[in-house]
Design an enzyme around this catalytic site. Structure first.
Site, mmCIF file in Angstrom:
data_model
loop_
_atom_site.group_PDB
_atom_site.id
_atom_site.type_symbol
_atom_site.label_atom_id
_atom_site.label_comp_id
_atom_site.label_asym_id
_atom_site.label_seq_id
_atom_site.Cartn_x
_atom_site.Cartn_y
_atom_site.Cartn_z
ATOM 1 N N GLU A 308 0.807 -0.896 0.219
ATOM 2 C CA GLU A 308 0.026 -0.043 -0.051
ATOM 3 C C GLU A 308 0.732 0.985 -0.180
ATOM 4 O O GLU A 308 0.586 2.025 1.033
ATOM 5 C CB GLU A 308 -1.067 0.490 1.272
ATOM 6 C CG GLU A 308 -2.257 -1.306 1.562
ATOM 7 C CD GLU A 308 -2.704 -0.702 2.027
ATOM 8 O OE1 GLU A 308 -3.971 -1.535 2.062
ATOM 9 O OE2 GLU A 308 -2.420 -1.232 3.400
ATOM 10 N N ASP A 382 -8.082 -9.328 4.190
ATOM 11 C CA ASP A 382 -8.376 -7.904 5.399
ATOM 12 C C ASP A 382 -8.828 -7.675 6.233
ATOM 13 O O ASP A 382 -9.858 -6.658 6.222
ATOM 14 C CB ASP A 382 -8.070 -6.580 4.480
ATOM 15 C CG ASP A 382 -7.454 -5.906 5.362
ATOM 16 O OD1 ASP A 382 -7.323 -5.756 6.564
ATOM 17 O OD2 ASP A 382 -8.008 -4.463 4.706
ATOM 18 N N GLU A 410 -12.697 -2.318 12.715
ATOM 19 C CA GLU A 410 -12.287 -1.454 11.460
ATOM 20 C C GLU A 410 -13.624 -1.985 10.585
ATOM 21 O O GLU A 410 -14.227 -1.052 9.327
ATOM 22 C CB GLU A 410 -10.961 -1.416 9.998
ATOM 23 C CG GLU A 410 -10.637 -1.518 8.644
ATOM 24 C CD GLU A 410 -9.437 -2.049 8.052
ATOM 25 O OE1 GLU A 410 -9.199 -0.758 8.021
ATOM 26 O OE2 GLU A 410 -8.215 -2.218 9.348
#
Length: 722
Positions: A308, A382, A410
């Site tokens: 990323e 993820d 998240e």
């Protein structure tokens, strides 16, 4: 037979603390007075003096914690000078206990590791005592917290015989905290690390943080975000880190830092960060020497590289092995370790994102240095509400793999939703990889028993912030607690952990514990149902990951778009990862490959993860996929409605502040569960062309409305996503 009784528990020194304590702040260390006379009397007959052997800060901490606990549990008896028992609490390591105590403990001492402990009722002459002992000071402290827990749970301590050791060596919290005190994917306020005032201002929260972690066996903390900042390696910040390390040391907690791979360049020392360049290698050795000169027990580095947008060895045509081993060599003389994250995927790689980490790392099995742990997320995408286990577990028998769980929610409603995550952790740990036949569970990979690993580790991305109760949602504390308990022993039962936490945090009343633990155990399945049922994944809105966004398709990188993952069309929905699709299934061992290759034999919970399934496909209950998809979303909403009803019945057991906050948060969760149901079903209905079943209420808004919603200031957003 005589031995010195040097510390009494009858001091009232800590009593005012308990009378004015903020219970949410105290987490599960709420040493409330035991009100039931029969239980209190039983304990008072079993304890008298605290008799420590040995010295040092950790022993002092252990004695202080026992004093604090006893003064909380028995404050009324202390005030009224009620007679107490004659049974002393003797504590000390094997090295420090007097010789006449050791013969009664020889067998147990042979069974524990360096952090294990023994709690045993023995007789010294005619005197009954409870001995808490270990091979190390840290183990002694863990034993003290276990003894306190037995009392918190109202267990019988009259004939204790507990022998326990952690099964995993490195039990670590990962803080995604930035130096400006923002927290990436943090939903409980700002970072608790006040970098600006360190090293001179040592806040009480630092000690309380260490107490909480030690009480559940966590022995390491990574202070900084994996999207790292080189500034933390400057002498100015090393001094600040040293101050925190000194607070944590008596509690057996090592500090770690995230290492930005390009630090040699960004700190102005070199023109390159090539891991094979001799000057770069020397730079890292010098930096390690500098850190260890200030912090002798520094744990090491956590590294996010070539992921990323983060710099890494691939920038110089080098491999992950080259980068990790360079840092490992710098740390090795100091017994430090490297935790090298395997969370990698590239926008330039057309391969299924779920395959990329395996493809990059498995060929390097056995090439990493002995002090390197490859840190792997629990699933191949993820931290989704549900994923199959990451195929790297079991595929690298010659490399220590470190589990990475996400405690912060998240993708699970942030700190607005009550979601008990240890059920998910347990589900993953219990999964069978089959790499060495049946019974080759993920837990056995992590604790090293499957392939005889010397170095083992587990990490949890923290959900801690400056909120008064640390985690925002009162029940968010249970995920921190549960992670610690499973890090100590990955074979524990998540339901038993929930019951423990409730008794220590809320109430020992049987009805309360039974009903609320059942609510907690069901909560994770509820969120899967109303967000991503039947194997759907990553259909959250992008950037902040708040709320549904299955329609998002315009981001620069294809794998950042939810449409990449669900692939809905007029035929059906789901990601084909079999031989006819991306063939990610090939990364798993048999018999999983064969079982999951067929729609008919794939567990329904993973159906749309591995298959693109027709809308009219008939499922186990005889109804179509479309019907069952709608059914799951509705069940998720009804699950939350049931949670609301359960909590409302618990008002008499809970203090008003906690009750009201949880009640309001559950209403938010219910509102958002309905939002998820309506928005996602309306979106997929465009493709299925099928009517919603009668049990689905009419959506409050149309699809255009849901697509128009924007949340630019949702908490936890960062320019660099995880």
């Amino acid at each position: 037979m005589v031995y010195k009784k040097s510390v009494l528990y009858l001091s009232l020194f800590f009593l005012p603390f308990f009378l004015s304590a903020q219970k949410g702040y105290d987490l599960w260390l709420q040493y409330d007075a035991i009100e039931k006379e029969d239980i209190r009397s039983q304990y008072l007959r079993q304890i008298n003096n605290i008799v420590p052997f040995g010295s040092g800060e950790t022993v002092k901490v252990a004695v202080s914690e026992l004093q604090m606990a006893f003064e909380g549990f028995f404050q009324e008896a202390i005030r009224e000078s009620v007679a107490i028992g004659e049974h002393d609490i003797v504590l000390g390591t094997k090295e420090n206990l007097p010789p006449y105590v050791l013969p009664s403990l020889e067998l147990e001492l042979s069974k524990i590791n360096s952090e294990g402990y023994i709690i045993k009722r023995i007789r010294i002459g005619n005197t009954p005592v409870t001995v808490i002992t270990s091979q190390s000071d840290a183990g002694l402290l863990y034993g003290v917290f276990r003894f306190i827990r037995e009392i918190q749970l109202h267990n019988n301590i009259s004939d204790l015989h507990i022998v326990d050791s952690p099964r995993i060596q490195k039990r670590v919290l990962n803080h995604w905290d930035n130096l400006d005190r923002t927290v990436e994917r943090g939903y409980a306020g700002f970072s608790i690390w006040d970098w600006h005032h360190l090293p001179d201002l040592i806040k009480p929260q630092y000690t309380d943080y260490a107490r909480a972690n030690a009480s559940i066996g966590i022995n390491g903390t990574v202070l900084t975000n994996v999207n790292a900042n080189s500034l933390v390696f400057s002498p100015h910040y090393i001094e600040k880190v040293k101050a925190l390390a000194e607070v944590f040391r008596p509690y057996g907690i090592q500090v770690y830092l995230t290492a930005r791979f390009s630090a040699p360049v960004e700190m102005g020392d070199l023109q390159t960060a090539d891991p094979l360049d001799p000057e770069v290698r020397q730079w890292w050795k010098n930096k390690a020497d500098e850190i260890y000169a200030e912090i002798p027990d520094f744990g090491g580095f956590l590294v996010k590289a070539n992921s990323e947008g983060q710099p890494g060895p691939n920038n110089y045509g080098r491999s992950h092995v080259d980068g990790a081993n360079m840092m490992a060599e710098a740390l090795a003389p100091h017994n430090g370790i490297v935790m090298w994250r395997a969370f990698v995927y590239s926008e330039h790689d057309p391969e299924d994102r779920a395959k990329q980490a395996y493809t990059e790392f498995v060929p390097f099995d056995g090439q990493f240095h002995d002090n390197v742990l490859v840190q792997v997320k629990n699933g191949p995408i993820d931290f989704q509400p549900r994923e199959p286990f990451h195929p790297m577990f079991g595929a690298m028998p010659n490399t220590p793999l470190m589990m990475e769980f996400q405690i912060t929610q998240e993708y699970l409603g942030f700190s607005s939703h009550l979601v008990y995550l240890p059920t998910m952790f347990e589900e993953i740990l219990d999964e069978d990889t089959y790499v060495k036949g049946e019974g080759s569970t993920v837990a056995k990979v992590i604790d090293g028993t499957l392939s005889n690993k010397k170095l083992t580790g587990i990490a949890g991305v923290a959900n801690i912030g400056t909120e008064k109760n640390w985690t925002g949602h009162p029940f968010g504390q249970a995920n921190w607690y549960g992670f610690g308990r499973l890090a100590w022993d990955p074979y524990l039962d998540s339901e038993e952990i929930a019951e423990e936490w409730l008794q220590m945090t809320f109430s020992n009343e049987e009805e309360f514990v039974e009903e609320v633990s059942d609510m907690m155990i069901k909560s994770r399945e509820a969120v899967v149902n109303y967000m991503t049922p039947l194997g759907l994944h990553h259909i959250m809105d992008t950037g902040h990951h708040y709320g549904p966004g299955p329609w998002v398709s315009d981001l620069d990188r294809p794998e950042w778009n939810p449409v990449y993952y669900h692939k809905a069309d007029s035929v059906g929905v789901g990601f084909d990862r079999t031989q006819t699709g991306s063939h990610a299934l090939a990364q798993y061992a048999e018999p999983l490959r064969e079982k999951y290759n067929s729609i008919e034999t794939t567990p329904e919970k993973y159906l749309l993860w591995f298959h693109h399934v027709p809308w009219d496909y008939e499922m186990e209950n005889g109804e179509t996929l479309w019907y069952n998809l709608a059914l799951k979303y509705q069940e998720g909403v009804e699950d939350v409605e049931e949670m609301v009803e359960t909590w409302n019945r618990m008002e008499k057991y809970v203090d008003r502040q906690k009750f009201e906050k949880t009640k309001m948060l559950l209403q938010i969760q219910l509102k958002e569960a309905k939002w998820w149901r309506d928005a996602v079903l309306l979106y997929f209905q465009q493709f299925s062309k099928m009517e919603l079943p009668d049990f689905i209420p009419k959506p409050e808004h149309d699809l255009e409305y849901y697509q128009s919603l924007k949340f630019p200031y949702a908490p936890g957003i960062s320019p660099a996503w995880h």
